[in-house]
Design an enzyme around this catalytic site. Structure first.
Site, PDB file in Angstrom:
ATOM      1  N   GLY A   1       0.787  -1.225   0.000  1.00 42.61           N
ATOM      2  CA  GLY A   1       0.000   0.000   0.000  1.00 42.61           C
ATOM      3  C   GLY A   1       0.813   1.265   0.000  1.00 42.61           C
ATOM      4  O   GLY A   1       1.625   1.494  -0.907  1.00 42.61           O
TER       5      GLY A   1
ATOM      6  N   CYS B   1      12.899   4.693  -3.884  1.00 39.43           N
ATOM      7  CA  CYS B   1      12.090   4.361  -5.056  1.00 39.43           C
ATOM      8  C   CYS B   1      12.876   4.489  -6.360  1.00 39.43           C
ATOM      9  O   CYS B   1      12.289   4.604  -7.436  1.00 39.43           O
ATOM     10  CB  CYS B   1      10.826   5.218  -5.115  1.00 39.43           C
ATOM     11  SG  CYS B   1       9.780   5.021  -3.654  1.00 39.43           S
TER      12      CYS B   1
END
Length: 246
Positions: free
Chosen positions: A175, A193
């Site tokens: 999530g 990321c």
């Protein structure tokens, strides 16, 4: 841990919210998510939104590149099998694991990620934070006019929330992770990321005395707008496919 009552034969229209106190070990979280998804697929459990915090750690998504793990011995590193690259989790960061039935909510992964972003943006707006999406950079970002521009002259931007999901037979898990007051220095052990050239921020770093409990309330208030009841599900805006590619 505060749990809603167990559902022996969970009706499909139920949604359980769960808030765990303290720090949840990552392997335990993975196990609980896997078990919940299996139960949902078997029709014996309702959808679940699980809010928690982890001890300091890094997770590696399916696209993680070894070169982006800058300090491999700093914190434990866990493979996650979610989409994305390296992410940091730790105290002061609200993690929301969303186990939702996309068979009912729409079999569209791009639209689902768009709705997760929309949910975070709406929740942050409750604190007068203008958070935005950026093409090619999944997650949620805030402009930082108080910082020096980037080398190309564009305004500085920091990431305030990361998103990584996994889908099994159209049931989601993993999530979002929203920075409330984590130690931002802990992000320096990875390229968050896989995106270089940008910073990370938090609500407290932006000068807002927001607690995790405050954020939880904002998330609860804004969830229905970002994720209407399946019977009322509206299509996501037309730019969804363009933003994530065909």
């Amino acid at each position: 841990m505060h749990n809603a009552p167990k559902n022996p034969a969970a009706p499909a229209d139920l949604l359980e919210w769960r808030v765990s106190e303290g720090l949840t070990r990552y392997p335990e979280a993975l196990r609980i998510m896997e078990e919940r998804v299996d139960a949902m697929l078997a029709g014996t459990a309702a959808e679940l939104l699980w809010l928690l915090e982890h001890p300091p750690l890094y997770t590696a998504g399916t696209s993680a590149r070894p070169a982006d793990l800058l300090e491999p011995d700093r914190f434990p590193v866990y493979p996650s099998r979610r989409g994305g690259e390296y992410t940091y989790h730790g105290p002061g960061q609200r993690v929301v694991y969303a186990m939702l039935d996309l068979n009912r909510r729409g079999r569209d992964v791009r639209a689902y990620v768009w709705r997760l972003e929309d949910w975070v943006i709406r929740a942050l707006a409750e604190f007068n934070v203008t958070a935005e999406r950026r093409p090619g950079r999944v997650g949620v970002w805030v402009a930082r006019p108080d910082k020096s521009p980037l080398p190309d002259g564009s305004p500085a931007e920091d990431k305030i929330a990361a998103i990584g999901v996994r889908i099994r037979r159209w049931v989601s898990f993993h999530g979002v992770a929203i920075n409330v007051e984590p130690d931002l220095g802990h992000f320096s052990g990875i390229v968050p990321c896989g995106i270089r050239g940008y910073g990370v921020t938090s609500l407290v770093d932006l000068g807002l005395p927001v607690t995790t409990a405050d954020l939880d309330l904002a998330l609860a208030r804004t969830f229905p707008a970002a994720f209407p009841a399946p019977a009322d599900q509206r299509p996501a805006p037309a730019d969804v496919s363009a933003r994530f590619g065909k």
